[in-house]
Design a protein around this motif. Structure first.
Motif, PDB file in Angstrom:
ATOM      1  N   MET A   1       0.843  -1.183   0.000  1.00 43.94           N
ATOM      2  CA  MET A   1       0.000   0.000   0.000  1.00 43.94           C
ATOM      3  C   MET A   1       0.881   1.238   0.000  1.00 43.94           C
ATOM      4  SD  MET A   1      -2.907   1.171   2.749  1.00 43.94           S
ATOM      5  CE  MET A   1      -1.733   1.153   4.099  1.00 43.94           C
ATOM      6  N   ARG A   2       0.643   2.136  -0.922  1.00 48.21           N
ATOM      7  CA  ARG A   2       1.421   3.371  -1.028  1.00 48.21           C
ATOM      8  C   ARG A   2       0.617   4.525  -0.461  1.00 48.21           C
ATOM      9  NH1 ARG A   2       2.541   7.660  -5.055  1.00 48.21           N
ATOM     10  NH2 ARG A   2       4.779   8.163  -5.007  1.00 48.21           N
ATOM     11  N   GLU A   3       1.257   5.336   0.393  1.00 47.35           N
ATOM     12  CA  GLU A   3       0.668   6.550   0.939  1.00 47.35           C
ATOM     13  C   GLU A   3       1.691   7.672   0.826  1.00 47.35           C
ATOM     14  OE1 GLU A   3      -1.962   5.193   4.705  1.00 47.35           O
ATOM     15  OE2 GLU A   3       0.098   4.438   4.693  1.00 47.35           O
ATOM     16  N   ILE A   4       1.193   8.903   0.782  1.00 44.64           N
ATOM     17  CA  ILE A   4       2.059  10.070   0.702  1.00 44.64           C
ATOM     18  C   ILE A   4       1.809  10.955   1.918  1.00 44.64           C
ATOM     19  CG2 ILE A   4       2.698  12.112  -0.624  1.00 44.64           C
ATOM     20  CD1 ILE A   4       3.357   9.466  -2.020  1.00 44.64           C
ATOM     21  N   VAL A   5       2.846  11.137   2.731  1.00 41.51           N
ATOM     22  CA  VAL A   5       2.766  12.084   3.855  1.00 41.51           C
ATOM     23  C   VAL A   5       3.122  13.460   3.302  1.00 41.51           C
ATOM     24  CG1 VAL A   5       3.575  12.624   6.170  1.00 41.51           C
ATOM     25  CG2 VAL A   5       3.494  10.243   5.413  1.00 41.51           C
ATOM     26  N   LEU A   6       2.261  14.434   3.546  1.00 44.76           N
ATOM     27  CA  LEU A   6       2.383  15.723   2.861  1.00 44.76           C
ATOM     28  C   LEU A   6       2.277  16.881   3.841  1.00 44.76           C
ATOM     29  CD1 LEU A   6       0.628  16.692  -0.450  1.00 44.76           C
ATOM     30  CD2 LEU A   6       0.372  18.179   1.538  1.00 44.76           C
ATOM     31  N   ASP A   7       3.081  17.924   3.593  1.00 40.63           N
ATOM     32  CA  ASP A   7       2.977  19.155   4.368  1.00 40.63           C
ATOM     33  C   ASP A   7       3.276  20.339   3.456  1.00 40.63           C
ATOM     34  OD1 ASP A   7       2.640  20.383   7.103  1.00 40.63           O
ATOM     35  OD2 ASP A   7       4.591  21.212   6.550  1.00 40.63           O
TER      36      ASP A   7
ATOM     37  N   LEU B   1      -3.343  10.677   0.920  1.00 39.23           N
ATOM     38  CA  LEU B   1      -2.467  11.749   1.383  1.00 39.23           C
ATOM     39  C   LEU B   1      -2.611  11.874   2.896  1.00 39.23           C
ATOM     40  CD1 LEU B   1      -3.379  14.390  -1.358  1.00 39.23           C
ATOM     41  CD2 LEU B   1      -1.459  12.763  -1.381  1.00 39.23           C
ATOM     42  N   VAL B   2      -1.534  11.632   3.622  1.00 38.81           N
ATOM     43  CA  VAL B   2      -1.527  11.735   5.083  1.00 38.81           C
ATOM     44  C   VAL B   2      -1.115  13.160   5.441  1.00 38.81           C
ATOM     45  CG1 VAL B   2      -0.545  10.832   7.230  1.00 38.81           C
ATOM     46  CG2 VAL B   2      -0.926   9.294   5.268  1.00 38.81           C
ATOM     47  N   ILE B   3      -2.035  13.917   6.071  1.00 38.05           N
ATOM     48  CA  ILE B   3      -1.816  15.347   6.296  1.00 38.05           C
ATOM     49  C   ILE B   3      -2.268  15.709   7.707  1.00 38.05           C
ATOM     50  CG2 ILE B   3      -2.301  17.674   5.440  1.00 38.05           C
ATOM     51  CD1 ILE B   3      -3.177  16.434   2.791  1.00 38.05           C
ATOM     52  N   HIS B   4      -1.509  16.572   8.359  1.00 37.13           N
ATOM     53  CA  HIS B   4      -1.883  17.065   9.685  1.00 37.13           C
ATOM     54  C   HIS B   4      -2.738  18.312   9.498  1.00 37.13           C
ATOM     55  CE1 HIS B   4      -1.349  16.474  13.930  1.00 37.13           C
ATOM     56  NE2 HIS B   4      -1.089  17.760  14.115  1.00 37.13           N
ATOM     57  N   ASN B   5      -4.007  18.226   9.852  1.00 36.69           N
ATOM     58  CA  ASN B   5      -5.001  19.269   9.584  1.00 36.69           C
ATOM     59  C   ASN B   5      -5.217  19.384   8.072  1.00 36.69           C
ATOM     60  OD1 ASN B   5      -6.878  21.265   9.946  1.00 36.69           O
ATOM     61  ND2 ASN B   5      -5.392  22.893  10.366  1.00 36.69           N
TER      62      ASN B   5
ATOM     63  N   ARG C   1      -9.578  11.525  -0.110  1.00 35.50           N
ATOM     64  CA  ARG C   1      -8.303  10.796  -0.186  1.00 35.50           C
ATOM     65  C   ARG C   1      -7.326  11.241   0.894  1.00 35.50           C
ATOM     66  NH1 ARG C   1      -4.967  12.565  -5.580  1.00 35.50           N
ATOM     67  NH2 ARG C   1      -3.389  11.261  -4.559  1.00 35.50           N
ATOM     68  N   ALA C   2      -7.723  12.251   1.688  1.00 28.92           N
ATOM     69  CA  ALA C   2      -6.851  12.764   2.741  1.00 28.92           C
ATOM     70  C   ALA C   2      -7.081  11.989   4.040  1.00 28.92           C
ATOM     71  CB  ALA C   2      -7.107  14.244   2.969  1.00 28.92           C
ATOM     72  N   VAL C   3      -5.998  11.575   4.676  1.00 29.92           N
ATOM     73  CA  VAL C   3      -6.020  10.961   6.005  1.00 29.92           C
ATOM     74  C   VAL C   3      -5.563  12.044   6.982  1.00 29.92           C
ATOM     75  CG1 VAL C   3      -5.081   9.139   7.459  1.00 29.92           C
ATOM     76  CG2 VAL C   3      -5.455   8.714   5.012  1.00 29.92           C
ATOM     77  N   ASP C   4      -6.482  12.544   7.803  1.00 27.90           N
ATOM     78  CA  ASP C   4      -6.192  13.678   8.677  1.00 27.90           C
ATOM     79  C   ASP C   4      -5.690  13.178  10.024  1.00 27.90           C
ATOM     80  OD1 ASP C   4      -6.092  16.005  10.145  1.00 27.90           O
ATOM     81  OD2 ASP C   4      -7.997  16.771   9.382  1.00 27.90           O
ATOM     82  N   THR C   5      -4.401  13.407  10.304  1.00 28.79           N
ATOM     83  CA  THR C   5      -3.816  12.924  11.557  1.00 28.79           C
ATOM     84  C   THR C   5      -4.281  13.735  12.766  1.00 28.79           C
ATOM     85  OG1 THR C   5      -1.832  14.197  10.984  1.00 28.79           O
ATOM     86  CG2 THR C   5      -1.788  11.826  10.558  1.00 28.79           C
ATOM     87  N   VAL C   6      -4.759  14.958  12.565  1.00 26.71           N
ATOM     88  CA  VAL C   6      -5.345  15.708  13.683  1.00 26.71           C
ATOM     89  C   VAL C   6      -6.599  14.995  14.170  1.00 26.71           C
ATOM     90  CG1 VAL C   6      -6.538  17.832  14.335  1.00 26.71           C
ATOM     91  CG2 VAL C   6      -4.385  17.959  13.090  1.00 26.71           C
ATOM     92  N   ARG C   7      -7.441  14.566  13.240  1.00 26.35           N
ATOM     93  CA  ARG C   7      -8.655  13.836  13.630  1.00 26.35           C
ATOM     94  C   ARG C   7      -8.298  12.512  14.295  1.00 26.35           C
ATOM     95  NH1 ARG C   7     -13.139  14.479   8.750  1.00 26.35           N
ATOM     96  NH2 ARG C   7     -13.303  16.753   8.824  1.00 26.35           N
ATOM     97  N   MET C   8      -7.291  11.833  13.776  1.00 21.20           N
ATOM     98  CA  MET C   8      -6.855  10.577  14.384  1.00 21.20           C
ATOM     99  C   MET C   8      -6.412  10.812  15.828  1.00 21.20           C
ATOM    100  SD  MET C   8      -4.650   8.840  11.283  1.00 21.20           S
ATOM    101  CE  MET C   8      -4.236   7.375  12.261  1.00 21.20           C
ATOM    102  N   ALA C   9      -5.631  11.876  16.046  1.00 20.65           N
ATOM    103  CA  ALA C   9      -5.109  12.168  17.382  1.00 20.65           C
ATOM    104  C   ALA C   9      -6.231  12.541  18.338  1.00 20.65           C
ATOM    105  CB  ALA C   9      -4.078  13.289  17.301  1.00 20.65           C
ATOM    106  N   ARG C  10      -7.188  13.340  17.888  1.00 25.84           N
ATOM    107  CA  ARG C  10      -8.287  13.758  18.765  1.00 25.84           C
ATOM    108  C   ARG C  10      -9.201  12.594  19.115  1.00 25.84           C
ATOM    109  NH1 ARG C  10      -9.414  19.592  15.785  1.00 25.84           N
ATOM    110  NH2 ARG C  10      -7.751  20.731  16.911  1.00 25.84           N
TER     111      ARG C  10
END
Length: 232
Positions: free
Chosen positions: A1-7, A86-90, A114-123
């Protein structure tokens, strides 16, 4: 599985009010492991740099004027991210800026789903706790001492580590048993004792039989052995 962490880094907070992208950093993951492949560009925003934004990322208008525009880098960016998550913080912030830039060029926007929001994951995992990237690095013991200012590629690298921890960390599969045993040794000061064989030895079986014969006259399980011998 390929994912892209983006900022990304920007000139401000409003992509629809004239603020522009000035930096994009992407890191490739395969099966949640960084491959070493990355995409990183500084972008000429074709405008001034507000002092508040400069204090955040330290990118001046003079420095950025020597770099290519988003229009000149967009195809390389789209080729790198492909159609992968796309793994993105906020995520709403970065996706808003990316889609504003794409819209200016008349290109299709990126779908929010397609965005995986790590802020939502953390909350969701830590309700009520701080969910900033720095706070999560501190929680998970991730070294962010090099983060004196925001930088898209460095933040993407830190986010990749945070994302792994939010997914459950490195305690998966066979490594979980090893780490549990190491933790037990640290608490007790002793190495884990290897498991004892469950089967009794021949000497133990003989001692048990002698004990029973001394206590029980004509045990019924020995009658069965005599019957079997009689049939032979």
């Amino acid at each position: 599985m390929r994912e892209i962490v983006l900022d990304t880094e920007t000139t401000g907070l409003n992509p629809n009010g004239g603020d522009r992208l000035v930096e994009i950093g992407c890191l490739e993951l395969r099966n949640h492991v960084a491959t070493g492949e990355s995409f990183h560009v500084y972008l000429n925003p074709e405008r001034d740099m507000p002092e508040e934004a400069f204090r955040v990322h330290g990118l001046s208008a003079e420095f950025l004027s020597g770099h290519r525009t988003f229009a000149e880098e967009v195809q390389a960016f789209l080729d790198f991210i492909g159609d992968d998550p796309l793994v993105i913080h906020n995520a709403s912030f970065d996706m808003g800026f990316l889609n504003a830039e794409l819209t200016r060029l008349g290109l299709p926007v990126l779908a929010m789903d397609r965005a995986v929001d790590t802020v939502r994951m953390a909350r969701k995992r830590f309700p009520g706790a701080a969910a900033s990237l720095d706070a999560l690095c501190s929680r998970f013991g991730i070294d962010n001492s090099a983060r004196t200012k925001h930088g898209a590629l460095l933040d993407a690298e830190l986010l990749a580590e945070v994302y792994l921890e939010l997914l459950g960390g490195r305690q998966t599969g066979l490594s979980l048993q090893v780490e549990e045993e190491a933790g037990l040794a640290a608490m007790t000061g002793a190495a884990p004792r290897p498991p004892r064989p469950h089967a009794a030895s021949a000497a133990e079986q003989a001692a048990h039989l002698a004990f029973l014969q001394a206590k029980i006259a004509e045990p019924i399980w020995l009658r069965g052995e005599g019957a079997e011998e009689g049939r032979g």
